[in-house]
Design a protein around this motif. Structure first.
Motif, PDB file in Angstrom:
ATOM      1  N   SER A 268       6.501  -9.376  -2.432  1.00  0.00           N
ATOM      2  CA  SER A 268       6.389  -9.312  -4.023  1.00  0.00           C
ATOM      3  C   SER A 268       4.916  -8.705  -4.407  1.00  0.00           C
ATOM      4  N   LYS A 269       3.903  -9.027  -3.499  1.00  0.00           N
ATOM      5  CA  LYS A 269       2.625  -8.753  -3.780  1.00  0.00           C
ATOM      6  C   LYS A 269       2.101  -7.319  -3.348  1.00  0.00           C
ATOM      7  N   GLN A 270       2.950  -6.676  -2.851  1.00  0.00           N
ATOM      8  CA  GLN A 270       2.784  -5.359  -2.272  1.00  0.00           C
ATOM      9  C   GLN A 270       2.851  -4.097  -3.184  1.00  0.00           C
ATOM     10  N   PRO A 271       2.171  -3.057  -3.235  1.00  0.00           N
ATOM     11  CA  PRO A 271       2.562  -1.963  -4.234  1.00  0.00           C
ATOM     12  C   PRO A 271       3.698  -1.304  -3.455  1.00  0.00           C
ATOM     13  N   LEU A 272       4.480  -0.347  -4.029  1.00  0.00           N
ATOM     14  CA  LEU A 272       5.705   0.247  -3.650  1.00  0.00           C
ATOM     15  C   LEU A 272       5.498   0.826  -2.338  1.00  0.00           C
ATOM     16  N   TYR A 273       4.622   1.799  -2.117  1.00  0.00           N
ATOM     17  CA  TYR A 273       4.637   2.534  -0.799  1.00  0.00           C
ATOM     18  C   TYR A 273       4.334   1.520   0.215  1.00  0.00           C
ATOM     19  N   THR A 274       3.763   0.359   0.316  1.00  0.00           N
ATOM     20  CA  THR A 274       3.395  -0.545   1.337  1.00  0.00           C
ATOM     21  C   THR A 274       4.906  -1.244   1.561  1.00  0.00           C
ATOM     22  N   LYS A 275       5.469  -1.645   0.354  1.00  0.00           N
ATOM     23  CA  LYS A 275       6.940  -2.214   0.583  1.00  0.00           C
ATOM     24  C   LYS A 275       7.805  -1.151   1.491  1.00  0.00           C
ATOM     25  N   LEU A 276       7.719  -0.175   1.262  1.00  0.00           N
ATOM     26  CA  LEU A 276       8.449   0.960   1.983  1.00  0.00           C
ATOM     27  C   LEU A 276       8.217   1.053   3.447  1.00  0.00           C
ATOM     28  N   ASP A 277       6.833   1.045   3.569  1.00  0.00           N
ATOM     29  CA  ASP A 277       6.199   1.054   5.086  1.00  0.00           C
ATOM     30  C   ASP A 277       6.954  -0.217   5.749  1.00  0.00           C
ATOM     31  N   LEU A 278       6.800  -1.455   5.057  1.00  0.00           N
ATOM     32  CA  LEU A 278       7.160  -2.526   5.862  1.00  0.00           C
ATOM     33  C   LEU A 278       8.673  -2.527   6.121  1.00  0.00           C
ATOM     34  N   ILE A 279       9.452  -2.195   4.986  1.00  0.00           N
ATOM     35  CA  ILE A 279      10.913  -1.940   5.456  1.00  0.00           C
ATOM     36  C   ILE A 279      11.088  -0.890   6.512  1.00  0.00           C
ATOM     37  N   CYS A 280      10.600   0.230   6.165  1.00  0.00           N
ATOM     38  CA  CYS A 280      10.884   1.162   7.386  1.00  0.00           C
ATOM     39  C   CYS A 280      10.451   0.740   8.708  1.00  0.00           C
ATOM     40  N   GLN A 281       9.575   0.073   9.024  1.00  0.00           N
ATOM     41  CA  GLN A 281       8.866  -0.427  10.095  1.00  0.00           C
ATOM     42  C   GLN A 281      10.030  -1.374  11.098  1.00  0.00           C
ATOM     43  N   SER A 282      10.609  -2.153  10.107  1.00  0.00           N
ATOM     44  CA  SER A 282      11.403  -3.188  10.517  1.00  0.00           C
ATOM     45  C   SER A 282      12.784  -2.639  10.866  1.00  0.00           C
ATOM     46  N   ILE A 283      13.183  -1.490  10.410  1.00  0.00           N
ATOM     47  CA  ILE A 283      14.298  -0.702  10.764  1.00  0.00           C
ATOM     48  C   ILE A 283      14.246   0.546  11.414  1.00  0.00           C
ATOM     49  N   ASN A 284      13.056   0.890  11.938  1.00  0.00           N
ATOM     50  CA  ASN A 284      12.885   2.015  12.796  1.00  0.00           C
ATOM     51  C   ASN A 284      13.231   3.512  11.753  1.00  0.00           C
TER      52      ASN A 284
END
Length: 347
Positions: free
Chosen positions: A312-328
């Protein structure tokens, strides 16, 4: 006309005692002085120079005493008069030429009933136009804008950088001229970056829809049939930007550096992006809608991936970084889209 007659005519002109015919003679003489000018003066500027010219000549030709002048004195007076005419004329024309060239944009806007604002400070200055539109003018930038009350279109000329929040008016489009690029909107908010002398002009959209095109495209289309079939501009939506390179008349589109939620209302701003074993398709669909950006999955194996977390409190590109890290996986910006790639997830 003898020198003494010409001198007397000048005195009569200054005192308003000239007959219409004498005024005509002086006007003809005056026009002969300006036949070599290579620039255009307004009527007010021409009258101003004319008045100053007569005053300077009158000062040069007024005797210091009232005693009679001998022929030699008359001859010297005549030569002084001729020299003063040349010097005063050249001096004023040179002054006007440099002055006019320096003031050309401002004079043009003033003549059109417009205004100019230059931000010489070190902070952003806010400016409200007559139609209610707000312009945040960045330091060392300038803007000129026309009267908007009765015109069919709203026009602004920008040098430098500014953020526009345009008041919506479906009957009167809003135009921003920046270098060789024109930005046309009906009501939206966007940035324009057009540094003076730069070969690249950037337009980035915050909200709404913006049409951006090259100012000289219409001329090229008229003279070149092949150019008539080519796109000469782009249409931008929120979080998209376009850069025009004038050296080769080339457009490059992409995403802004920091995408924001589309429609900055409290409901949107407070939107929570919390997920519990949500599929990647669901997460990307929600993010794409929230930011107005198309999200594309590049590998079918990623469709089985899920994500759990609070973004919720993250900018878009940080959101995508976290998503991508979790699914390699990895993401990359391609034009105005975001592509997600990776090996996929085990079912």
């Amino acid at each position: 006309m003898r020198p003494e007659e010409f001198q007397e005519l000048l005195h009569k002109y200054r005192e308003g005692r000239c007959t219409p015919e004498e005024v005509r003679q002086l006007d003809l003489w005056y026009k002969k002085l300006s036949t070599q000018k290579e620039w255009t003066l307004t009527e007010a500027e021409e009258a101003q120079v004319k008045a100053r010219l007569w005053n300077r000549i009158d000062e040069k030709t007024t005797p210091a005493t009232t005693r009679p002048l001998n022929p030699w004195t008359n001859y010297r007076l005549y030569m002084a008069l001729a020299a003063s005419v040349v010097l005063v004329s050249v001096g004023y024309w040179v002054w006007l030429r440099s002055s006019t060239s320096q003031r050309q944009p401002e004079s043009r806007f003033e003549a059109a009933g417009s205004y100019k604002k230059v931000n010489t400070t070190t902070h952003i200055e806010s400016l409200t136009l007559a139609d209610g539109s707000v312009v945040n003018l960045y330091p060392q930038s300038s803007i000129a804008y026309s009267r908007m009350e009765n015109s069919k279109k709203r026009e602004v000329w920008l040098t430098g950088s500014a953020f526009f929040n345009v008041h919506k008016d479906s009957q009167r489009p809003f135009f921003v001229y920046s270098g060789s690029v024109v930005t046309q909107v009906l009501g939206t908010s966007f940035w324009v970056k057009a540094p003076e002398g730069s070969k690249a002009i950037e337009v980035a959209v915050r909200t709404g829809r913006v049409s951006v095109f090259e100012q000289n495209a219409a001329i090229r289309r008229k003279n070149d049939q092949q150019a008539a079939n080519q796109s000469t501009g782009v249409v931008l939506t929120p979080n998209q930007k376009a850069t025009f390179f004038s050296t080769n008349n080339h457009w490059v589109t992409g995403l802004v550096t920091q995408p924001e939620l589309v429609g900055a209302t409290p409901a949107v701003t407070n939107q929570r992006f919390t997920y519990e074993e949500a599929t990647l398709d669901e997460v990307l669909a929600e993010l794409g809608k929230a930011y107005g950006i198309e999200m594309v999955i590049g590998n079918d194996g990623l469709h089985t991936c899920t994500f759990t977390g609070d973004l919720s409190k993250q900018p878009l590109y940080t959101k995508l970084d976290l998503i991508c890290q979790s699914i390699n996986a990895q993401y990359e910006v391609r034009g105005t889209r975001i592509l997600i790639n990776g090996s996929g997830c085990t079912p």
